[in-house]
Design an enzyme around this catalytic site. Structure first.
Site, PDB file in Angstrom:
ATOM      1  N   HIS A   1      -8.333  20.974 -41.667  1.00  0.00           N
ATOM      2  CA  HIS A   1      -8.021  21.660 -42.922  1.00  0.00           C
ATOM      3  C   HIS A   1      -7.078  22.820 -42.627  1.00  0.00           C
ATOM      4  O   HIS A   1      -7.306  23.590 -41.698  1.00  0.00           O
ATOM      5  CB  HIS A   1      -9.308  22.190 -43.563  1.00  0.00           C
ATOM      6  CG  HIS A   1      -9.060  23.085 -44.728  1.00  0.00           C
ATOM      7  ND1 HIS A   1      -8.701  22.607 -45.972  1.00  0.00           N
ATOM      8  CD2 HIS A   1      -9.106  24.432 -44.849  1.00  0.00           C
ATOM      9  CE1 HIS A   1      -8.540  23.622 -46.794  1.00  0.00           C
ATOM     10  NE2 HIS A   1      -8.776  24.746 -46.143  1.00  0.00           N
TER      11      HIS A   1
ATOM     12  N   GLU B   1      -5.797  18.880 -46.238  1.00  0.00           N
ATOM     13  CA  GLU B   1      -6.603  18.285 -45.178  1.00  0.00           C
ATOM     14  C   GLU B   1      -5.931  17.019 -44.679  1.00  0.00           C
ATOM     15  O   GLU B   1      -5.350  16.275 -45.451  1.00  0.00           O
ATOM     16  CB  GLU B   1      -8.012  17.899 -45.675  1.00  0.00           C
ATOM     17  CG  GLU B   1      -8.901  19.047 -46.016  1.00  0.00           C
ATOM     18  CD  GLU B   1      -8.675  19.562 -47.436  1.00  0.00           C
ATOM     19  OE1 GLU B   1      -8.264  18.773 -48.300  1.00  0.00           O
ATOM     20  OE2 GLU B   1      -8.887  20.756 -47.658  1.00  0.00           O
TER      21      GLU B   1
ATOM     22  N   SER C   1      -5.226  26.213 -44.385  1.00  0.00           N
ATOM     23  CA  SER C   1      -5.311  27.151 -45.491  1.00  0.00           C
ATOM     24  C   SER C   1      -4.856  28.519 -45.005  1.00  0.00           C
ATOM     25  O   SER C   1      -5.007  28.844 -43.827  1.00  0.00           O
ATOM     26  CB  SER C   1      -6.760  27.237 -45.982  1.00  0.00           C
ATOM     27  OG  SER C   1      -6.928  28.308 -46.876  1.00  0.00           O
TER      28      SER C   1
END
Length: 172
Positions: A148, A162, A150
């Site tokens: 993932h 993802e 971010s």
């Protein structure tokens, strides 16, 4: 674009300084996909911590540094590139020929563009969180992994993305 190239160069330099103290490198390749049908191709080098913790008859905790380049091939937007560096902790279960493992890690990544399909990352700098599982045998490893990306709310929007992948690692 010039800013992205500078960030990528800085990440590669940092990765090189971390890995210069390590022994031999392992090489890996993975192919994956995001929920938006973006295909990911990841090439990496791993440098073991050369340490074990919590060693028992069940297994041991160990880890490695993972430096990687990922090519993101999307349907709706142009391709993207990222480089990343992450410490990864691995619990390797005991076994003679085949050793199952689980892994987790948090690192950093730098993207050449802040858009991947319908996801607006807002910043080139991203955190990389991962979990995975697989098996090790002889000098090879095969596994699955979810990664993932971010920016942890540094700037909005923070859509994140993802990638779910199959990977292969060869140890030297």
């Amino acid at each position: 674009m010039k800013k992205s190239i500078t960030l990528v160069a800085a990440a590669i330099a940092a990765w090189g300084s971390v890995c210069s103290s390590a022994q031999a490198a392992d090489l890996s390749f993975s192919i994956g996909q995001t929920s938006d049908s973006t295909t990911t191709y990841r090439f990496g080098a791993q440098f073991d911590f050369d340490r074990s913790w919590l060693q028992s008859d069940v297994g041991r905790l160990t880890g490695y540094w993972d430096g990687a380049y990922t090519y993101w091939d999307g349907d709706e937007t142009s391709s993207n590139h990222s480089v990343s560096l992450a410490p990864v902790f691995v619990y390797e279960f005991a076994g003679e020929n085949v050793r199952p493992y689980v892994e987790a890690g948090i690192g950093i990544a730098f993207f050449s563009s802040t858009e991947i399909e319908n996801n607006d990352l807002s910043t080139s700098f991203q955190f990389e969180d991962r979990i995975g599982a697989g098996v090790r045998f002889a000098n090879q490893e095969v596994g699955i992994r979810a990664i993932h990306y971010s920016n942890a709310g540094i700037k909005n929007p923070n859509d994140g993305v993802e990638s779910y992948a199959l990977h292969y690692r060869l140890s030297f």
